[in-house]
Design a protein around this motif. Structure first.
Motif, PDB file in Angstrom:
ATOM      1  N   LEU A  93      26.033  -7.447 -48.244  1.00  0.00           N
ATOM      2  CA  LEU A  93      24.588  -8.499 -48.135  1.00  0.00           C
ATOM      3  C   LEU A  93      23.956  -8.578 -46.854  1.00  0.00           C
ATOM      4  N   VAL A  94      24.941  -8.272 -45.777  1.00  0.00           N
ATOM      5  CA  VAL A  94      23.958  -8.731 -44.097  1.00  0.00           C
ATOM      6  C   VAL A  94      24.182  -6.972 -43.464  1.00  0.00           C
ATOM      7  N   ARG A  95      22.545  -7.100 -43.239  1.00  0.00           N
ATOM      8  CA  ARG A  95      23.003  -5.598 -42.380  1.00  0.00           C
ATOM      9  C   ARG A  95      23.505  -5.701 -40.863  1.00  0.00           C
ATOM     10  N   GLY A  96      24.184  -4.792 -40.147  1.00  0.00           N
ATOM     11  CA  GLY A  96      24.625  -4.730 -39.370  1.00  0.00           C
ATOM     12  C   GLY A  96      26.226  -5.054 -39.266  1.00  0.00           C
ATOM     13  N   LEU A  97      26.653  -6.118 -40.316  1.00  0.00           N
ATOM     14  CA  LEU A  97      27.715  -6.362 -40.549  1.00  0.00           C
ATOM     15  C   LEU A  97      28.889  -5.732 -40.113  1.00  0.00           C
ATOM     16  N   PRO A  98      29.701  -5.337 -39.342  1.00  0.00           N
ATOM     17  CA  PRO A  98      30.572  -4.412 -39.218  1.00  0.00           C
ATOM     18  C   PRO A  98      31.978  -4.787 -40.606  1.00  0.00           C
ATOM     19  N   LYS A  99      32.557  -3.303 -40.398  1.00  0.00           N
ATOM     20  CA  LYS A  99      33.500  -3.014 -41.695  1.00  0.00           C
ATOM     21  C   LYS A  99      34.854  -3.473 -41.149  1.00  0.00           C
ATOM     22  N   ILE A 100      35.262  -4.191 -41.545  1.00  0.00           N
ATOM     23  CA  ILE A 100      36.466  -5.339 -40.313  1.00  0.00           C
ATOM     24  C   ILE A 100      37.005  -6.107 -41.421  1.00  0.00           C
ATOM     25  N   ASN A 101      38.327  -6.341 -40.854  1.00  0.00           N
ATOM     26  CA  ASN A 101      39.520  -7.918 -41.744  1.00  0.00           C
ATOM     27  C   ASN A 101      38.365  -8.859 -41.487  1.00  0.00           C
ATOM     28  N   PHE A 102      38.778  -9.277 -42.268  1.00  0.00           N
ATOM     29  CA  PHE A 102      37.578 -10.546 -42.585  1.00  0.00           C
ATOM     30  C   PHE A 102      38.855 -11.762 -42.782  1.00  0.00           C
ATOM     31  N   GLN A 103      39.793 -12.219 -41.693  1.00  0.00           N
ATOM     32  CA  GLN A 103      40.921 -13.093 -42.403  1.00  0.00           C
ATOM     33  C   GLN A 103      40.820 -14.360 -41.325  1.00  0.00           C
ATOM     34  N   LYS A 104      41.709 -15.751 -41.363  1.00  0.00           N
ATOM     35  CA  LYS A 104      41.607 -16.615 -40.878  1.00  0.00           C
ATOM     36  C   LYS A 104      43.117 -16.527 -40.536  1.00  0.00           C
ATOM     37  N   ASP A 105      43.078 -16.120 -38.769  1.00  0.00           N
ATOM     38  CA  ASP A 105      43.876 -15.694 -38.266  1.00  0.00           C
ATOM     39  C   ASP A 105      44.826 -16.816 -36.999  1.00  0.00           C
ATOM     40  N   LYS A 106      42.934 -17.468 -37.092  1.00  0.00           N
ATOM     41  CA  LYS A 106      42.711 -18.800 -35.532  1.00  0.00           C
ATOM     42  C   LYS A 106      42.253 -19.916 -36.495  1.00  0.00           C
ATOM     43  N   VAL A 107      42.179 -20.735 -35.134  1.00  0.00           N
ATOM     44  CA  VAL A 107      41.452 -22.046 -35.478  1.00  0.00           C
ATOM     45  C   VAL A 107      40.719 -22.264 -35.057  1.00  0.00           C
ATOM     46  N   CYS A 108      39.393 -22.022 -35.607  1.00  0.00           N
ATOM     47  CA  CYS A 108      38.135 -22.663 -34.781  1.00  0.00           C
ATOM     48  C   CYS A 108      37.852 -23.940 -34.299  1.00  0.00           C
ATOM     49  N   GLU A 109      37.651 -24.261 -32.870  1.00  0.00           N
ATOM     50  CA  GLU A 109      37.792 -25.329 -32.569  1.00  0.00           C
ATOM     51  C   GLU A 109      36.376 -26.269 -32.740  1.00  0.00           C
TER      52      GLU A 109
END
Length: 166
Positions: A93-109
Motif C-alpha cells: 500500500l506504500v510506494r517505496g516501502l522496502p521488503k524488510i522484516n518489521f518487528q518491534k525489537d527496540k523501544v522508540c523514545e
C-alpha cells in the motif's frame, strides 16, 4: 537531511561521553579526557571540520547508524506501530516501502514519551479560600452539538471556590 553526503558528529554527545573537543581556526581535535589522548583530528574545509576516518583504521571504533531501515520507516510513517507497517508492506500500500522484516525489537523514545501520562492533582478536602470571589474557576467550552434554549452553542461557566456558587 536530504542530500547530505557526509556523517555528522554531535559535539554535545561527545562531551557527555567524556571527550574534549577543541576547535581552532584550521583544525579541530577530539581528546579523551581521562587519558588526554588524541582520538581524532580534523581539518577545516570552508565552514566544516572534516575528519578522515580512513586514517584511524587500527582503532576500535564503531561508525554505524543507530537506526535500521525498519525504524527509519517507523519514523517516516508518523511512528506507526510495526504491525501496521507490516500490513502496509504485505498489501503493498506504500510506494517505496522496502521488503524488510518489521518487528518491534527496540523501544522508540518518541513513542514512549508520547504514551506517558501525568498524574492527576490530589483532591483537597478543605476550602483554601476565606471569602467569596477570592478564587474563581472559569471554563469556556463549545461549540456544542446541541444548542441551548436561546440558540447558543458556547457556554461560559464560573464557579466560586468559597461558596461553590455556579
Amino acid at each position: 537531511m536530504d542530500g547530505l553526503k557526509h556523517n555528522l558528529l554531535n559535539i554535545i554527545q561527545l562531551c557527555d561521553k567524556g571527550f574534549k573537543v577543541i576547535f581552532e581556526a584550521s583544525h579541530c581535535i577530539i581528546k579523551d579526557i581521562q587519558s588526554d589522548k588524541t582520538i581524532f583530528m580534523g581539518h577545516r574545509c570552508d565552514n566544516v571540520y572534516a575528519i578522515n576516518i580512513s586514517k584511524y583504521v587500527g582503532y576500535d571504533r564503531c561508525f554505524s547508524s543507530m537506526h535500521d531501515q525498519s525504524w527509519l520507516w517507523h519514523r517516516r510513517l508518523g511512528h506507526a506501530n510495526m504491525d501496521l507497517i507490516s500490513q502496509l508492506n504485505k498489501d503493498e500500500l506504500v510506494r517505496g516501502l522496502p521488503k524488510i522484516n518489521f518487528q518491534k525489537d527496540k523501544v522508540c523514545e518518541a513513542c514512549q514519551m508520547g504514551k506517558q501520562i501525568k498524574n492527576s492533582f490530589k483532591n483537597k478536602n478543605f476550602i483554601s479560600t476565606t471569602r467569596p470571589l477570592e478564587l474563581l474557576h472559569i471554563d469556556l467550552f463549545g461549540p456544542s452539538r446541541t444548542p441551548s434554549i436561546g440558540g447558543k452553542s458556547y457556554a461560559f461557566v464560573i464557579v466560586d471556590d468559597f461558596s461553590r456558587y455556579t
